[in-house]
Design an enzyme around this catalytic site. Structure first.
Site, PDB file in Angstrom:
ATOM      1  N   LEU A  33       0.993  11.697  23.748  1.00  0.00           N
ATOM      2  CA  LEU A  33       2.297  12.080  23.199  1.00  0.00           C
ATOM      3  C   LEU A  33       3.180  10.874  22.872  1.00  0.00           C
ATOM      4  O   LEU A  33       4.396  11.014  22.758  1.00  0.00           O
ATOM      5  CB  LEU A  33       3.037  13.058  24.122  1.00  0.00           C
ATOM      6  CG  LEU A  33       2.321  14.390  24.388  1.00  0.00           C
ATOM      7  CD1 LEU A  33       3.196  15.310  25.241  1.00  0.00           C
ATOM      8  CD2 LEU A  33       1.940  15.095  23.088  1.00  0.00           C
ATOM      9  N   TYR A 139      -5.508  -3.230  11.621  1.00  0.00           N
ATOM     10  CA  TYR A 139      -5.708  -1.770  11.668  1.00  0.00           C
ATOM     11  C   TYR A 139      -7.064  -1.410  11.049  1.00  0.00           C
ATOM     12  O   TYR A 139      -7.890  -0.732  11.676  1.00  0.00           O
ATOM     13  CB  TYR A 139      -4.556  -1.072  10.931  1.00  0.00           C
ATOM     14  CG  TYR A 139      -4.811   0.394  10.671  1.00  0.00           C
ATOM     15  CD1 TYR A 139      -4.945   1.295  11.723  1.00  0.00           C
ATOM     16  CD2 TYR A 139      -4.922   0.877   9.359  1.00  0.00           C
ATOM     17  CE1 TYR A 139      -5.198   2.642  11.487  1.00  0.00           C
ATOM     18  CE2 TYR A 139      -5.165   2.220   9.111  1.00  0.00           C
ATOM     19  CZ  TYR A 139      -5.308   3.101  10.177  1.00  0.00           C
ATOM     20  OH  TYR A 139      -5.561   4.426   9.937  1.00  0.00           O
ATOM     21  N   ASN A 168      -4.781   8.848   1.541  1.00  0.00           N
ATOM     22  CA  ASN A 168      -3.414   9.078   2.043  1.00  0.00           C
ATOM     23  C   ASN A 168      -3.165  10.559   2.344  1.00  0.00           C
ATOM     24  O   ASN A 168      -3.017  11.352   1.414  1.00  0.00           O
ATOM     25  CB  ASN A 168      -2.387   8.586   1.014  1.00  0.00           C
ATOM     26  CG  ASN A 168      -2.401   7.079   0.879  1.00  0.00           C
ATOM     27  OD1 ASN A 168      -3.454   6.484   0.669  1.00  0.00           O
ATOM     28  ND2 ASN A 168      -1.264   6.459   1.021  1.00  0.00           N
ATOM     29  N   HIS A 187       5.271   6.870   5.404  1.00  0.00           N
ATOM     30  CA  HIS A 187       4.546   7.500   4.298  1.00  0.00           C
ATOM     31  C   HIS A 187       5.500   7.918   3.184  1.00  0.00           C
ATOM     32  O   HIS A 187       6.613   8.386   3.438  1.00  0.00           O
ATOM     33  CB  HIS A 187       3.727   8.682   4.809  1.00  0.00           C
ATOM     34  CG  HIS A 187       2.622   8.237   5.741  1.00  0.00           C
ATOM     35  ND1 HIS A 187       2.111   9.021   6.736  1.00  0.00           N
ATOM     36  CD2 HIS A 187       1.944   7.068   5.799  1.00  0.00           C
ATOM     37  CE1 HIS A 187       1.155   8.355   7.380  1.00  0.00           C
ATOM     38  NE2 HIS A 187       1.036   7.162   6.828  1.00  0.00           N
ATOM     39  N   GLY A 282       0.108  -7.803   0.601  1.00  0.00           N
ATOM     40  CA  GLY A 282      -1.066  -7.055   1.062  1.00  0.00           C
ATOM     41  C   GLY A 282      -1.177  -5.638   0.539  1.00  0.00           C
ATOM     42  O   GLY A 282      -2.049  -4.903   0.980  1.00  0.00           O
ATOM     43  N   ASP A 283      -0.298  -5.228  -0.377  1.00  0.00           N
ATOM     44  CA  ASP A 283      -0.399  -3.888  -0.971  1.00  0.00           C
ATOM     45  C   ASP A 283      -1.308  -3.951  -2.200  1.00  0.00           C
ATOM     46  O   ASP A 283      -0.914  -4.484  -3.234  1.00  0.00           O
ATOM     47  CB  ASP A 283       0.988  -3.417  -1.441  1.00  0.00           C
ATOM     48  CG  ASP A 283       1.593  -2.383  -0.520  1.00  0.00           C
ATOM     49  OD1 ASP A 283       0.911  -1.934   0.400  1.00  0.00           O
ATOM     50  OD2 ASP A 283       2.778  -2.043  -0.749  1.00  0.00           O
TER      51      ASP A 283
HETATM   52  N1  NAD Z   1      -2.115   9.872   8.087  1.00  0.00           N
HETATM   53  C1  NAD Z   1      -2.885   9.207   7.229  1.00  0.00           C
HETATM   54  O1  NAD Z   1      -2.592   9.118   6.029  1.00  0.00           O
HETATM   55  C2  NAD Z   1      -4.157   8.562   7.705  1.00  0.00           C
HETATM   56  C3  NAD Z   1      -4.952   7.886   6.776  1.00  0.00           C
HETATM   57  C4  NAD Z   1      -6.149   7.294   7.203  1.00  0.00           C
HETATM   58  C5  NAD Z   1      -6.533   7.407   8.533  1.00  0.00           C
HETATM   59  N2  NAD Z   1      -5.727   8.041   9.420  1.00  0.00           N
HETATM   60  C6  NAD Z   1      -6.161   8.121  10.824  1.00  0.00           C
HETATM   61  O2  NAD Z   1      -6.123   9.469  11.225  1.00  0.00           O
HETATM   62  C7  NAD Z   1      -5.735   9.600  12.594  1.00  0.00           C
HETATM   63  C8  NAD Z   1      -4.557  10.526  12.703  1.00  0.00           C
HETATM   64  O3  NAD Z   1      -3.479  10.042  11.902  1.00  0.00           O
HETATM   65  P1  NAD Z   1      -2.054  10.735  11.977  1.00  0.00           P
HETATM   66  O4  NAD Z   1      -1.315  10.404  10.751  1.00  0.00           O
HETATM   67  O5  NAD Z   1      -2.247  12.144  12.380  1.00  0.00           O
HETATM   68  O6  NAD Z   1      -1.415   9.908  13.190  1.00  0.00           O
HETATM   69  P2  NAD Z   1      -0.472  10.412  14.375  1.00  0.00           P
HETATM   70  O7  NAD Z   1       0.177   9.205  14.953  1.00  0.00           O
HETATM   71  O8  NAD Z   1       0.388  11.525  13.893  1.00  0.00           O
HETATM   72  O9  NAD Z   1      -1.519  11.002  15.420  1.00  0.00           O
HETATM   73  C9  NAD Z   1      -2.216  10.186  16.339  1.00  0.00           C
HETATM   74  C10 NAD Z   1      -2.105  10.832  17.702  1.00  0.00           C
HETATM   75  O10 NAD Z   1      -2.858  10.070  18.646  1.00  0.00           O
HETATM   76  C11 NAD Z   1      -2.109   9.949  19.841  1.00  0.00           C
HETATM   77  N3  NAD Z   1      -2.584   8.724  20.504  1.00  0.00           N
HETATM   78  C12 NAD Z   1      -2.561   7.464  20.007  1.00  0.00           C
HETATM   79  N4  NAD Z   1      -3.106   6.606  20.897  1.00  0.00           N
HETATM   80  C13 NAD Z   1      -3.515   7.351  21.968  1.00  0.00           C
HETATM   81  C14 NAD Z   1      -4.143   7.044  23.213  1.00  0.00           C
HETATM   82  N5  NAD Z   1      -4.466   5.781  23.528  1.00  0.00           N
HETATM   83  N6  NAD Z   1      -4.412   8.043  24.073  1.00  0.00           N
HETATM   84  C15 NAD Z   1      -4.071   9.327  23.778  1.00  0.00           C
HETATM   85  N7  NAD Z   1      -3.472   9.682  22.612  1.00  0.00           N
HETATM   86  C16 NAD Z   1      -3.185   8.701  21.714  1.00  0.00           C
HETATM   87  C17 NAD Z   1      -0.661   9.901  19.393  1.00  0.00           C
HETATM   88  O11 NAD Z   1       0.255  10.299  20.392  1.00  0.00           O
HETATM   89  C18 NAD Z   1      -0.668  10.883  18.216  1.00  0.00           C
HETATM   90  O12 NAD Z   1      -0.381  12.209  18.628  1.00  0.00           O
HETATM   91  C19 NAD Z   1      -5.473   8.171  13.075  1.00  0.00           C
HETATM   92  O13 NAD Z   1      -6.627   7.718  13.738  1.00  0.00           O
HETATM   93  C20 NAD Z   1      -5.252   7.387  11.788  1.00  0.00           C
HETATM   94  O14 NAD Z   1      -5.642   6.050  11.938  1.00  0.00           O
HETATM   95  C21 NAD Z   1      -4.553   8.629   9.037  1.00  0.00           C
END
Ligand code: NAD
Length: 332
Positions: A33, A139, A168, A187, A282-283
């Site tokens: 959380l 990342y 995205n 975002h 880096g964009d």
């Molecule tokens: N949102 C995007 O556009 C996008 C794009 C590419 C990849 N991703 C990947 O998708 C996944 C989800 O992205 P999102 O946008 O839903 O992110 P988010 O931050 O909304 O969700 C990640 C969740 O993981 C939990 N978390 C993080 N580290 C933790 C830990 N050590 N232990 C327990 N819980 C942990 C956070 O509390 C959060 O609820 C991520 O791995 C992200 O790298 C997202």
């Protein structure tokens, strides 16, 4: 199936949990959380850290899970450059702790949230799964390193994995009950919609002199429920012992920053003031996916990923929940 969802209180994870439950799977969420929201979780929630081996092993042992969907990670590119240790520890080391806990409990199926950031700045578009993987920030490096660990764990220990390389993520659940609530928010669509809500005076466009049709960056936006649906397909695909698969999940076209802003004006009926700013280091000018492998092998069809649907569903969420999940800090 019985499925453990790490990071299931976050944006993409919570939408996926919704689809899993609708499909009749038994779901438990494991999330610390830090960024997730209790209110986004409609099933049993274990509040825990990936690094908490005891809790993780106990959770896996109690649930007798068939598979893990692994969303938990940090995902702020800029922060990863400023503080790579935070990303290597959380996304890589703590992710490996999850794999080890799974091994200890005999859970051998995992679907992993990877990212287009593993490709860095590609020289050719669209990006296929075989495009050179050269991340431009920690990342992307940690995500790529984890994907590679999955491959080696597959060979040595029989782990079955699917890495889903999201482009995205955008949009929200069409019923308006679930959506994006990141703090800080980086975002584009939520940032633009904040302006439409009167919560910010303008949106900044970083770079208007790129070699793209309107001078602004092109990105591949894909609806969060289309991403969620791919996880269910990936679970079905995990048939062969030791196999490590990877798929690009993008809608397969680049949309510019100006096109996103225009769509937000169209959908909300409100004017969005913009401020043109310098490029950010880096964009890459353009990133978009060749998604044919996911279509062919998973049977994935992005159904909600047209721009106006993504913006309209996001708008419904932000309009109804202008302060997000709005939990008191103690509940987080
Ligand atoms: N949102 C995007 O556009 C996008 C794009 C590419 C990849 N991703 C990947 O998708 C996944 C989800 O992205 P999102 O946008 O839903 O992110 P988010 O931050 O909304 O969700 C990640 C969740 O993981 C939990 N978390 C993080 N580290 C933790 C830990 N050590 N232990 C327990 N819980 C942990 C956070 O509390 C959060 O609820 C991520 O791995 C992200 O790298 C997202």
């Amino acid at each position: 199936m019985r499925v453990l969802v790490t990071g299931g209180a976050g944006y993409v994870g919570s939408h996926t949990v919704r689809l899993l439950l609708e499909a009749g799977h038994e779901v438990t969420v494991y999330d610390n959380l830090v960024y997730g929201h209790r209110a986004a979780v409609p099933c049993p929630l274990v509040v825990g850290e990936l690094a908490d081996r005891e809790r993780l092993v106990a959770t896996l042992a109690a649930g007798r899970f068939d598979a893990v969907l692994h969303f938990a990670a940090y995902a702020y590119v800029g922060e990863s450059v400023a503080d790579p240790a935070k990303y290597y520890h959380n996304n890589l080391a703590d992710g490996l702790a999850l794999l080890d806990a799974m091994r200890a409990q005999g859970v051998d199926r995992i679907v992993f949230s990877s990212t287009c950031a593993i490709y860095g700045e590609p020289t050719r578009l669209p990006i296929t799964e075989d495009t050179l993987q050269l991340p431009a920030n920690p990342y992307g490096e940690t995500k790529l390193a984890f994907e590679r660990a999955l491959r080696w764990y597959g060979r040595a220990y029989g782990l079955r994995s699917v890495s889903l390389r999201y482009f995205n993520a955008a949009g929200a659940h069409p019923d308006g009950s679930l959506g994006e609530d990141h703090t800080p928010e980086t975002h584009l669509i939520p940032l633009v919609l904040r302006v439409a809500l009167g919560q910010a005076p303008h949106v900044e466009i970083y770079g208007t002199d790129y070699a793209t049709p309107d001078g602004t960056c092109l990105r591949d936006y894909v609806h969060v429920l289309d991403l969620a649906a791919a996880h269910l397909l990936a679970l079905d695909k995990l048939a062969t012992r030791g196999e490590a698969l990877a798929y690009n999940l993008g809608a397969g076209r680049g949309i510019s920053v100006r096109e996103v802003i225009a769509a937000c004006e169209r959908v909300t009926g409100r004017r969005i003031p913009v401020v043109e700013a310098a490029r950010r280091a880096g964009d890459p000018p353009a990133l978009y996916a060749d998604n044919r492998r996911a279509r062919r092998e998973l049977g994935w069809v992005p159904r909600l990923s047209d721009l106006d649907t993504m913006v309209a569903t996001a708008w419904e969420w932000h309009r109804r929940h202008p302060t997000g999940f709005d939990e008191p800090p103690a509940a987080r």
